[in-house]
Design an enzyme around this catalytic site. Sequence first.
Site, PDB file in Angstrom:
ATOM      1  CB  VAL A 140     -54.945 -15.942 -13.050  1.00  0.00           C
ATOM      2  CG1 VAL A 140     -54.027 -16.542 -13.942  1.00  0.00           C
ATOM      3  CG2 VAL A 140     -54.814 -16.863 -11.591  1.00  0.00           C
ATOM      4  CB  SER A 151     -60.410 -31.200  -8.749  1.00  0.00           C
ATOM      5  OG  SER A 151     -59.958 -32.145  -7.700  1.00  0.00           O
ATOM      6  CE1 TYR A 155     -57.838 -27.364  -5.981  1.00  0.00           C
ATOM      7  CE2 TYR A 155     -59.091 -29.429  -5.492  1.00  0.00           C
ATOM      8  CZ  TYR A 155     -58.253 -28.854  -6.177  1.00  0.00           C
ATOM      9  OH  TYR A 155     -57.596 -29.343  -7.488  1.00  0.00           O
ATOM     10  CB  ALA A 206     -66.526 -24.005  -2.606  1.00  0.00           C
ATOM     11  CE  LYS A 250     -59.612 -26.963  -9.045  1.00  0.00           C
ATOM     12  NZ  LYS A 250     -59.188 -26.119 -10.296  1.00  0.00           N
TER      13      LYS A 250
END
Length: 253
Positions: A58, A137, A150, A152, A154
Site C-alpha cells: 500500500v 489507534s 506511529y 503521528a 494515527k
Amino acid sequence: MRFSDKLAVVTGADSGIGRATAVRLLREGATVVAVDLKHTQPWPDDVVERVRPLDLDVADQDAAPSLEDYLRAEFQHVDVLANVAGILRIAPFLQVTRADWDRVVAVNLTGVFFLTQAVARIMVEHGTPGRIVNVSSVHAVVSEPNAAPYTATKGGLEAMTRTMASELAPHGITVNCVRPGATRTRMSEPIYTPEIVASLKAKIPLGTIAPPEWVAAAIAYLASEEACYTTGACLDVDGGYAMDGSLPGAAYS
C-alpha cells in the site's frame, strides 16, 4: 448477511485485524478483495470462493493506480473500503531514523490517502453510497513512548478521516474510523511481553486484551447500512483504556 452482493476492499488482510475484518465481511455475504504485501495463510473453506487476493504494497507509489485499474477491470462497483494495513516501528524519539519515519508514514497515512482516493473515485462515478472505514489507534489520543512516527500517523489519520467525510458526504459516502486499544495481532505480539501484558490488564478497565475479531465487529458495523447516518466519527474499541483516569492500586477518599 448485511453484505450480500457487496464488494469490499480490505487492506492488511493477511493477518490480525485485517484478516478478521475480511472473514467477518465474507461470512456476512461480501466478496472481498484482500490486499496485503503477500498472502501466506489459507482462507476458511466456507468463504474461499468469494476471496480475491491481491498482492500489493500500500506504500508503493503505484499501489493506488494498480488497485483502481484492477477494480475497474474486474468489478462493476465497490461498496466498502476498510483501511486496516499498518506498521509500527519501536525506537526512542531521539533515535528515530528518517527511513523508519518515511516507511511508517508511507504505510499508515500516505497509502491510506491514495488508496481511499482511488476507491472513492469509483464509488462516486457509479453513484454508490459507499462505506469507508479507517483503523486508527488509542495512541492517536494517548501517548505511546518509543512510537512517535506511529502516533503521528494515527493522529493524522483521524484528522484526515473527518475531512474525507466532509468532502464525500454529498456523494452519500460515509467515512469513519475505529480506534482500537490493546489487540493481539502479528504486529503487537513481539512487544507483548508478560510484563507489558500485566501492565495493560491493570490499566484497561475491562481487564483484557482484545482478539482482532472484536475490532472487526466494529468495522463491520461502520461498513454496514446500520451506520448510514454516521460519518466523520471515531469509535473506541479499547476496553475503556482511553477514557479511564483512575489510579491503578489507589483511589481518592
